[in-house]
Design an enzyme around this catalytic site. Structure first.
Site, PDB file in Angstrom:
ATOM      1  N   SER A 137       0.770  -1.247   0.056  1.00  0.00           N
ATOM      2  CA  SER A 137      -0.089  -0.125   0.067  1.00  0.00           C
ATOM      3  C   SER A 137       0.929   1.264  -0.048  1.00  0.00           C
ATOM      4  CB  SER A 137      -0.865  -0.076   0.980  1.00  0.00           C
ATOM      5  OG  SER A 137      -0.290  -0.027   2.277  1.00  0.00           O
ATOM      6  N   HIS A 138       1.983   1.003   0.404  1.00  0.00           N
ATOM      7  CA  HIS A 138       2.990   2.153   0.256  1.00  0.00           C
ATOM      8  C   HIS A 138       4.080   2.233  -0.804  1.00  0.00           C
ATOM      9  CE1 HIS A 138       1.743   2.992   4.269  1.00  0.00           C
ATOM     10  NE2 HIS A 138       1.637   4.273   3.772  1.00  0.00           N
ATOM     11  N   HIS A 154       1.603  15.106   2.251  1.00  0.00           N
ATOM     12  CA  HIS A 154       2.094  14.070   2.906  1.00  0.00           C
ATOM     13  C   HIS A 154       1.164  12.864   2.522  1.00  0.00           C
ATOM     14  CE1 HIS A 154       4.152  11.411   5.692  1.00  0.00           C
ATOM     15  NE2 HIS A 154       4.948  12.531   6.061  1.00  0.00           N
ATOM     16  N   SER A 172       3.165   9.161   2.441  1.00  0.00           N
ATOM     17  CA  SER A 172       4.020   8.206   2.613  1.00  0.00           C
ATOM     18  C   SER A 172       4.139   7.495   3.969  1.00  0.00           C
ATOM     19  CB  SER A 172       5.529   8.487   2.184  1.00  0.00           C
ATOM     20  OG  SER A 172       5.953   9.129   3.184  1.00  0.00           O
ATOM     21  N   ALA A 173       4.464   6.478   4.352  1.00  0.00           N
ATOM     22  CA  ALA A 173       4.513   5.835   5.784  1.00  0.00           C
ATOM     23  C   ALA A 173       5.687   6.679   6.450  1.00  0.00           C
ATOM     24  CB  ALA A 173       4.992   4.343   5.650  1.00  0.00           C
ATOM     25  N   THR A 231      -5.782   9.534  11.113  1.00  0.00           N
ATOM     26  CA  THR A 231      -5.477   8.362  11.546  1.00  0.00           C
ATOM     27  C   THR A 231      -4.098   8.563  12.171  1.00  0.00           C
ATOM     28  OG1 THR A 231      -4.416   8.364   9.274  1.00  0.00           O
ATOM     29  CG2 THR A 231      -6.586   7.180   9.815  1.00  0.00           C
ATOM     30  N   ASP A 257       5.823   1.812  13.372  1.00  0.00           N
ATOM     31  CA  ASP A 257       5.211   3.075  12.760  1.00  0.00           C
ATOM     32  C   ASP A 257       3.573   2.331  12.550  1.00  0.00           C
ATOM     33  OD1 ASP A 257       4.039   4.656  10.690  1.00  0.00           O
ATOM     34  OD2 ASP A 257       5.641   4.270   9.231  1.00  0.00           O
ATOM     35  N   ARG A 312      -8.100   3.847   7.313  1.00  0.00           N
ATOM     36  CA  ARG A 312      -9.661   4.014   6.591  1.00  0.00           C
ATOM     37  C   ARG A 312      -9.825   3.186   5.381  1.00  0.00           C
ATOM     38  NH1 ARG A 312     -13.408   8.161   7.253  1.00  0.00           N
ATOM     39  NH2 ARG A 312     -14.604   8.378   5.481  1.00  0.00           N
ATOM     40  N   GLU A 328      -9.041   0.158   5.196  1.00  0.00           N
ATOM     41  CA  GLU A 328      -9.411  -0.980   5.651  1.00  0.00           C
ATOM     42  C   GLU A 328     -10.969  -1.161   5.788  1.00  0.00           C
ATOM     43  OE1 GLU A 328      -8.685  -4.971   6.861  1.00  0.00           O
ATOM     44  OE2 GLU A 328      -7.207  -3.531   5.807  1.00  0.00           O
ATOM     45  N   GLN A 336       9.621  -6.885  11.773  1.00  0.00           N
ATOM     46  CA  GLN A 336      10.165  -7.952  11.661  1.00  0.00           C
ATOM     47  C   GLN A 336      10.079  -8.555  10.208  1.00  0.00           C
ATOM     48  OE1 GLN A 336      10.735  -9.964  15.624  1.00  0.00           O
ATOM     49  NE2 GLN A 336      10.801 -12.055  14.477  1.00  0.00           N
TER      50      GLN A 336
END
Lengths: 357, 357
Positions: free
Chosen positions: A65-66, A138, A140-141, A178, A196, A204, A206, A327
């Site tokens: 998604s990013h 903005h 991005s993660a 969010t 993060d 949203r 989801e 991880q």
């Protein structure tokens, strides 16, 4: 071998490894495609490079998604017109521990790249320093930024508001975005500790997926217009509001993020940002705060022992079978780098390539 | 009129306002009683003053678990013997933005009072600064410290580890403490925005109460020795572990608190702190980190407008009937100050007074 020609993908050599309906691209190819599309839509080379870097990092880490997907929304934001395509970030030194970068209504990535250099210079002198990014779009993660700082040996914390979609605990009307918060801690000889996450219960997007598929929501994701718990996606999205994670505690954290990454740095709250967007659905425009801490200033002469303390903490988590936050992402990264390619869904690649037309 | 004589309380004038089984004391009387008991048990005058101040603030705000009740646990810690009763905090300047105070194994309050003065001097020069408190015994809430800073016009964030009782998300064995995080934001003409919460799902004492009364726990508070959800208080306290609030997100935050208030500042994690305690049940010994931000450095010349932005945020929360985190506490404070007295349970007062014998 991964494809060397974007337009005529040759999958023969690795057909067995590539999932059905996917195309293998090297990280360079991902970067180049993102760069070409973004510049094709008028974005300056510097901005396109900076954005292509985080999109490539997203694909590499299988944060789809990013990844390449964001080329679509980023182009939509470019088409919408409000974003400055060739904005040159303006740095201002606000004090020994504070640097602000005015993104001049461009995307945030270039402003971060410029500002983080000054942030690192400052934190090396003061022990703790903050970077405020103002007036940026903005999308991005936050982990790419956190990792970019942490690789210089500092701990870092970043926060942004977004668009007001989330109600405070006990309320019914959207106030918070969010509001992601991200943190990183450097580790010698290991991937850093990085988290993060959104302070909303879920993304949203989801809830949008639940609406499309007609499924009912899990409890705790949203409320109706009266503030009562709702499991209906349309009610939550259109009449009520999303909720934060963790009840009143998550709601308090989200308030802190609004304050530190909004009014503190002279930038917009999520409610103001949503009003500015005025239904365009572009990337949110707002500010960001990043705080860096240099462990060498805090440690009382036992720097190595203190680092080992942190390693014992991580071992006590992973040693009982629990996971550290990034991880899975780091495992994907190893996989991508070992393979030499990532896999993009054919349909997505087609959509992205059409933007070159 | 509140009692003027602790030993012969005269409730006649306010009998109707005082709850049955309670005794009215003025805030001065609360302070004096706490001070007398603590010095009676060998605590130095400076430490006793600092602790009596936070205990009085706790009673004033009707945070009873951080009020007079703490005289009991504080005295127990004094009797346990490890705490240094006349420790003189040692300040060390670690850089333009960092001050550390070695509490020399005394209680934390005096170290905070000493260190916060330097923290404020630093933040006025740098815009952001941090205070590390090392080697302290810590038993109090964090909001008194946050409020002490915020009344100087800065925003502040504080964190401490505690004793390892809480498992990471996906785990079964304790790693984290109840790890509180507190934040404050100054408001002109209003009580500050302040939150202070444990990152555990609930306080350990709460689960103890469930054990005593034989009730089953709500879901999400703890796990058994295999990491499966448990609603049995004894299982959670003795064999399994407590859980954080907010699932993996709360677990990540709790990890950050361990790192920033532990290894970063050269102090113990919650696991190390619990090992040092070795079953004594004294106040946890560990470190604390406090970060202060001066809004004047961050605001791009629109300080008043930025403050108003924050006020609009608060209004959008309270205006829909949701509460700000410390609202109940501030209401209690107004009540106590208007009444001129607070109400202490007779049994508690008896227990405290017996410590003077």
């Amino acid at each position: 071998m991964p494809n060397s020609n974007l337009n005529q993908p040759d999958q023969s050599a690795q057909a067995s490894a590539v999932k059905p309906g996917h195309i293998a691209l090297t990280l360079d190819e991902v970067h180049q495609l993102a760069y070409r599309v973004l510049t094709h839509h008028g974005l300056s080379a510097e901005h396109a490079q900076a954005i292509a870097r985080v999109i490539t990092a997203g694909e590499r880490d299988e944060c789809h998604s990013h990844g390449m997907y964001r080329v679509l929304s980023c182009t939509r934001t470019l088409q919408h017109g409000a974003v400055a395509r060739d904005a040159i970030p303006v740095v201002s030194d606000r004090g020994p521990g504070v640097v602000a970068v005015d993104a001049q209504f461009g995307f945030s990535q270039l402003a971060f790249e410029v500002g983080s250099k000054v942030l690192l210079e400052k934190v090396r002198k003061t022990g703790i320093a903050a970077l405020a990014i103002n007036n940026c779009y903005h999308f991005s993660a936050l982990w790419p930024e956190i990792e970019a700082l942490v690789e210089h040996g500092v701990a870092a914390l970043a926060m942004t508001p977004s668009h007001a979609w989330v109600a405070p605990a006990g309320g019914s009307r959207p106030v918070f975005g969010t509001n992601p918060i991200a943190f990183g801690w450097p580790r010698a000889g290991a991937q850093p500790y990085v988290f993060d996450f959104a302070t909303s219960a879920v993304a949203r997007g989801e809830i949008e997926l639940y609406r499309r598929s007609g499924r009912t929501l899990p409890k705790g994701w949203g409320v109706d217009a009266k503030g009562s718990p709702s499991i209906d996606a349309a009610t939550v999205l259109d009449q009520g509001a999303m909720l934060t994670f963790g009840g009143y505690k998550g709601s308090a954290l989200s308030t802190m993020i609004e304050l530190l990454a909004g009014p503190l740095i002279g930038d917009m709250t999520s409610a103001e940002s949503l009003r500015i967007d005025d239904g365009a659905g572009a990337s949110p425009r707002h500010g960001e705060i990043v705080i860096a801490l240099d462990p060498r200033f805090f440690s009382a002469g036992n720097f190595i022992e203190d680092r080992q303390r942190a390693e014992k903490l991580f071992e006590s988590i992973t040693g009982q079978g629990a996971r550290l936050p990034s991880q899975r992402r780091f495992a994907a990264r190893s996989r991508s780098l070992a393979n030499g390619y990532v896999q993009i869904p054919e349909a997505l690649l087609r959509d992205v390539q059409q933007l070159l037309g």
